[in-house]
Design an enzyme around this catalytic site. Structure first.
Site, PDB file in Angstrom:
ATOM      1  N   LEU A 254      28.600  -3.887  17.142  1.00  0.00           N
ATOM      2  CA  LEU A 254      29.422  -4.500  16.096  1.00  0.00           C
ATOM      3  C   LEU A 254      30.249  -3.422  15.396  1.00  0.00           C
ATOM      4  O   LEU A 254      29.708  -2.466  14.861  1.00  0.00           O
ATOM      5  CB  LEU A 254      28.548  -5.230  15.077  1.00  0.00           C
TER       6      LEU A 254
ATOM      7  N   ASN B 127      61.052  34.139  22.498  1.00  0.00           N
ATOM      8  CA  ASN B 127      61.003  33.094  23.527  1.00  0.00           C
ATOM      9  C   ASN B 127      61.892  31.903  23.201  1.00  0.00           C
ATOM     10  O   ASN B 127      62.110  31.051  24.044  1.00  0.00           O
ATOM     11  CB  ASN B 127      59.556  32.621  23.728  1.00  0.00           C
TER      12      ASN B 127
ATOM     13  N   GLY C  87      30.796 -11.965   8.950  1.00  0.00           N
ATOM     14  CA  GLY C  87      29.398 -11.527   8.942  1.00  0.00           C
ATOM     15  C   GLY C  87      28.890 -11.143  10.323  1.00  0.00           C
ATOM     16  O   GLY C  87      29.508 -11.447  11.351  1.00  0.00           O
TER      17      GLY C  87
ATOM     18  N   ARG D 193      33.731   0.111   1.716  1.00  0.00           N
ATOM     19  CA  ARG D 193      33.066   1.126   0.894  1.00  0.00           C
ATOM     20  C   ARG D 193      33.473   2.557   1.260  1.00  0.00           C
ATOM     21  O   ARG D 193      33.143   3.501   0.567  1.00  0.00           O
ATOM     22  CB  ARG D 193      31.533   0.953   1.006  1.00  0.00           C
TER      23      ARG D 193
ATOM     24  N   TYR E 236      24.805  -1.417  15.780  1.00  0.00           N
ATOM     25  CA  TYR E 236      25.899  -1.349  14.804  1.00  0.00           C
ATOM     26  C   TYR E 236      26.638  -0.031  14.996  1.00  0.00           C
ATOM     27  O   TYR E 236      26.013   1.024  15.102  1.00  0.00           O
ATOM     28  CB  TYR E 236      25.359  -1.437  13.371  1.00  0.00           C
TER      29      TYR E 236
ATOM     30  N   ALA F  45      52.465  48.205  18.825  1.00  0.00           N
ATOM     31  CA  ALA F  45      52.438  47.455  17.565  1.00  0.00           C
ATOM     32  C   ALA F  45      53.788  46.786  17.306  1.00  0.00           C
ATOM     33  O   ALA F  45      54.832  47.354  17.599  1.00  0.00           O
ATOM     34  CB  ALA F  45      52.109  48.390  16.421  1.00  0.00           C
TER      35      ALA F  45
ATOM     36  N   GLY G 129      33.622  -4.646  11.042  1.00  0.00           N
ATOM     37  CA  GLY G 129      33.546  -4.695   9.572  1.00  0.00           C
ATOM     38  C   GLY G 129      34.697  -3.941   8.919  1.00  0.00           C
ATOM     39  O   GLY G 129      35.291  -3.047   9.516  1.00  0.00           O
TER      40      GLY G 129
ATOM     41  N   ASN H 227      15.622  -2.859   7.797  1.00  0.00           N
ATOM     42  CA  ASN H 227      16.200  -3.271   9.071  1.00  0.00           C
ATOM     43  C   ASN H 227      17.211  -2.214   9.509  1.00  0.00           C
ATOM     44  O   ASN H 227      18.110  -1.861   8.752  1.00  0.00           O
ATOM     45  CB  ASN H 227      16.905  -4.623   8.856  1.00  0.00           C
TER      46      ASN H 227
HETATM   47  C1  UD1 Z   1      23.455  -4.363   7.862  1.00  0.00           C
HETATM   48  C2  UD1 Z   1      22.326  -5.386   7.918  1.00  0.00           C
HETATM   49  C3  UD1 Z   1      21.150  -4.820   7.143  1.00  0.00           C
HETATM   50  C4  UD1 Z   1      20.733  -3.491   7.738  1.00  0.00           C
HETATM   51  C5  UD1 Z   1      21.893  -2.516   7.794  1.00  0.00           C
HETATM   52  C6  UD1 Z   1      21.503  -1.309   8.622  1.00  0.00           C
HETATM   53  C7  UD1 Z   1      23.284  -7.627   8.075  1.00  0.00           C
HETATM   54  C8  UD1 Z   1      23.648  -8.850   7.334  1.00  0.00           C
HETATM   55  N1  UD1 Z   1      22.767  -6.635   7.345  1.00  0.00           N
HETATM   56  O1  UD1 Z   1      23.863  -4.230   6.515  1.00  0.00           O
HETATM   57  O2  UD1 Z   1      20.063  -5.732   7.203  1.00  0.00           O
HETATM   58  O3  UD1 Z   1      19.675  -2.948   6.972  1.00  0.00           O
HETATM   59  O4  UD1 Z   1      23.038  -3.120   8.417  1.00  0.00           O
HETATM   60  O5  UD1 Z   1      22.473  -0.325   8.607  1.00  0.00           O
HETATM   61  O6  UD1 Z   1      23.433  -7.567   9.283  1.00  0.00           O
HETATM   62  N2  UD1 Z   1      30.372  -6.092  11.272  1.00  0.00           N
HETATM   63  C9  UD1 Z   1      31.179  -6.845  12.104  1.00  0.00           C
HETATM   64  N3  UD1 Z   1      31.659  -8.039  11.665  1.00  0.00           N
HETATM   65  C10 UD1 Z   1      31.357  -8.541  10.454  1.00  0.00           C
HETATM   66  C11 UD1 Z   1      30.541  -7.775   9.597  1.00  0.00           C
HETATM   67  C12 UD1 Z   1      30.046  -6.562  10.036  1.00  0.00           C
HETATM   68  O7  UD1 Z   1      31.461  -6.420  13.233  1.00  0.00           O
HETATM   69  O8  UD1 Z   1      31.832  -9.640  10.129  1.00  0.00           O
HETATM   70  C13 UD1 Z   1      29.858  -4.799  11.745  1.00  0.00           C
HETATM   71  C14 UD1 Z   1      30.268  -3.600  10.901  1.00  0.00           C
HETATM   72  O9  UD1 Z   1      31.439  -3.003  11.414  1.00  0.00           O
HETATM   73  C15 UD1 Z   1      29.077  -2.669  11.033  1.00  0.00           C
HETATM   74  C16 UD1 Z   1      27.909  -3.605  11.259  1.00  0.00           C
HETATM   75  O10 UD1 Z   1      28.460  -4.836  11.668  1.00  0.00           O
HETATM   76  O11 UD1 Z   1      29.218  -1.803  12.147  1.00  0.00           O
HETATM   77  C17 UD1 Z   1      27.052  -3.800  10.020  1.00  0.00           C
HETATM   78  O12 UD1 Z   1      27.834  -4.303   8.968  1.00  0.00           O
HETATM   79  P1  UD1 Z   1      27.734  -3.734   7.486  1.00  0.00           P
HETATM   80  O13 UD1 Z   1      28.682  -4.489   6.632  1.00  0.00           O
HETATM   81  O14 UD1 Z   1      27.817  -2.274   7.494  1.00  0.00           O
HETATM   82  O15 UD1 Z   1      26.252  -4.203   7.114  1.00  0.00           O
HETATM   83  P2  UD1 Z   1      25.249  -3.537   6.083  1.00  0.00           P
HETATM   84  O16 UD1 Z   1      25.582  -3.994   4.727  1.00  0.00           O
HETATM   85  O17 UD1 Z   1      25.141  -2.101   6.321  1.00  0.00           O
HETATM   86 CA    CA Z   2      26.210  -0.657   7.535  1.00  0.00          CA
END
Ligand code: UD1
Ligand code: CA
Length: 451
Positions: free
Chosen positions: A8, A386, A78, A15, A100, A380, A11, A169
């Site tokens: 994934l 060039n 999500g 932040r 992730y 030196a 996101g 997690n």
């Molecule tokens: C997430 C987990 C959390 C875990 C943590 C570990 C969920 C809801 N929460 O939180 O339980 O402890 O990671 O690091 O899964 N992403 C998408 N599409 C979306 C949203 C996110 O591809 O719609 C991707 C982001 O790019 C990222 C990953 O999913 O690589 C996790 O998303 P992020 O928003 O970072 O979740 P956390 O708040 O860190």
């Molecule tokens: Ca994260």
């Protein structure tokens, strides 16, 4: 077992406060996504699926070397929604490992252990105990059966008691396509973020009498997620510290390993010494008995055995032969090849040049677009001119040439073998071998001169 990996990466990375997509931020010189891809590839999966936002599709071109099935998540609704997008392209009975892209230090041995951990289960979750669990989903184990997870509660939804839970997690989940399909279809977004949380599949599975089993890893450092620049720095430091330890264990001598940074793939031979404030970038190879002195940057280069790189030197995209002496304050720009026992001294800049063995340019010199033979002495202040303002031209200097100090060679030019150039000469024409070239105005003497 046919293993499919879903990474994934869609996101927003809000932040990070950056226009660069979160997963393209670098750790140890490589993007976070690339780190995860490298670990994923080592598992020999039948497919690697990466979910991206259409807004950052341009990053695909950075990953040409990987066999990736790209998927587009138009709205970041999500983590459950992101996984759901990939599932229709996989077969029902196939296995799925979810990763992730913001967990860059994940190591393939741990993933392998996780996949092959074989209790009876429908879903497996990799968990970790963190001293600072803020931001992570917390693991709630079934009271009666502690080896079962009943729920994962996200930070934003957790009450104070749940926030005290240290088991988190990691985001790394293993299951099969049909199980994930049936669970994800029931995930709702009735939470504070209005997102479809992948983690909700745990409580849904429990309602369906499915078993969600945790594997608690002790490898805390490799499982940290990066959501902001603080975590990015922390992760970078862990990465650097791992590399320093690896090289120290391997026998590299470092004066102050904390000031040495490895931003890429670095290979180091035997009996190598590295002083303080040194950065290695990209693909770097150091042969045996190489010495790298302080305040030096080496990028995409090979430094062969016995060579000493003195302080404040920068070497980029070049090959440096054996037993050379480079620096202090030298700059070797891209596309240089220096053969054995070449000396490049202080305030010497070399660009796109080939220099053969035993040639020395020890002081204040610019050598660009040049081919220089063996045993050449460059005095030196010598400059290969060039650039004529429009085009770059080549300077060829053959073996055993002596170039007196403060001479300019106006390219294109060939200086034949054995030629001696008198100091202060401006050389514009080719000449025969073994000649002496003097190209400077004669000194005049006006006696008893009054100012
Ligand atoms: C997430 C987990 C959390 C875990 C943590 C570990 C969920 C809801 N929460 O939180 O339980 O402890 O990671 O690091 O899964 N992403 C998408 N599409 C979306 C949203 C996110 O591809 O719609 C991707 C982001 O790019 C990222 C990953 O999913 O690589 C996790 O998303 P992020 O928003 O970072 O979740 P956390 O708040 O860190
Ligand atoms: Ca994260």
């Amino acid at each position: 077992m046919s293993l499919n990996i879903i990474i994934l990466a869609a996101g927003k990375g809000k932040r990070m406060h950056s226009s660069l997509p979160k997963v393209m931020h670098k750790v140890g010189g490589k993007s976070m996504l690339e780190h995860v891809l490298i670990s994923a590839k080592k598992l020999n999966p039948s497919s690697i699926n990466v979910v991206l936002s259409p807004k950052i599709e341009s990053i695909k071109k950075s990953f040409g070397g990987y066999d990736i099935a790209w998927h587009s998540q138009s709205e970041q609704k999500g983590t459950a929604d992101a996984v759901k997008i990939v599932l229709p392209s996989l077969k029902e009975d196939e296995k799925v490992l979810i990763l992730y892209a913001d967990t860059p230090l994940i190591d393939s041995d741990l993933l392998d252990k996780f996949i092959n951990y074989m209790p009876k289960s429908d879903v497996k979750v990799l968990t970790v105990n963190l001293q600072k669990p803020f931001g992570y989903g917390r693991i709630i184990r079934e009271q009666a059966e502690v080896e079962i997870i009943s729920k994962i509660i996200e930070e934003t939804e957790a009450d104070d008691l749940q926030k005290n839970i240290k088991e988190c997690n990691t985001g790394i989940i293993f299951s099969d396509v049909s199980t994930l399909n049936s669970l994800i279809s029931e995930v709702k977004n009735d939470n504070s973020k209005k997102e479809f949380y992948l983690t909700d599949i745990v409580s849904i599975a429990n309602l369906k009498n499915m078993m969600v089993v945790p594997l608690l890893s002790k490898e805390t450092n490799s499982l940290l997620g990066v959501n902001d620049k603080l975590q990015l720095e922390e992760t970078e430091q862990i990465y650097q510290s791992n590399n320093r330890k690896k090289f120290l264990r391997q026998g590299v001598t470092m004066l102050d390993s904390k000031s040495v940074f490895f931003k890429g793939d670095v290979e180091i031979g035997e009996d190598v010494e590295i002083e303080a404030n040194v950065i290695f970038e990209g693909n770097v190879k150091l042969g045996d008995k190489v010495q790298i002195k302080s305040n030096t940057i080496i990028k995409n280069s090979v430094i062969s055995s016995g060579t000493e790189v003195k302080p404040y030197t920068i070497i980029e995209d070049s090959l440096v032969g054996k037993n050379c002496n480079i620096g202090p304050f030298a700059r070797i720009r891209p596309n240089c090849t220096l053969e054995e026992s070449v000396g490049i001294g202080n305030f010497v800049e070399v660009k796109a040049s080939n220099i053969k063995k035993n040639t020395k340019a020890n002081h204040l010199t610019y050598l660009g677009d040049s081919d220089i033979g063996e045993n050449v002495n460059v005095g030196a202040g010598v400059i290969t001119c060039n650039y004529d303002g429009v085009n770059k031209h080549k300077t060829v200097i053959k073996d055993n040439v002596f170039i007196g100090s403060d001479s300019q060679l106006i390219a294109p030019i060939i200086v034949e073998e054995g030629v001696t150039i008198a100091a202060g000469s401006t050389i514009t024409d080719n000449s025969e071998k073994d000649s002496l070239l003097i190209a400077r105005s004669r000194q005049q003497e006006k006696k008893n001169w009054k100012r």
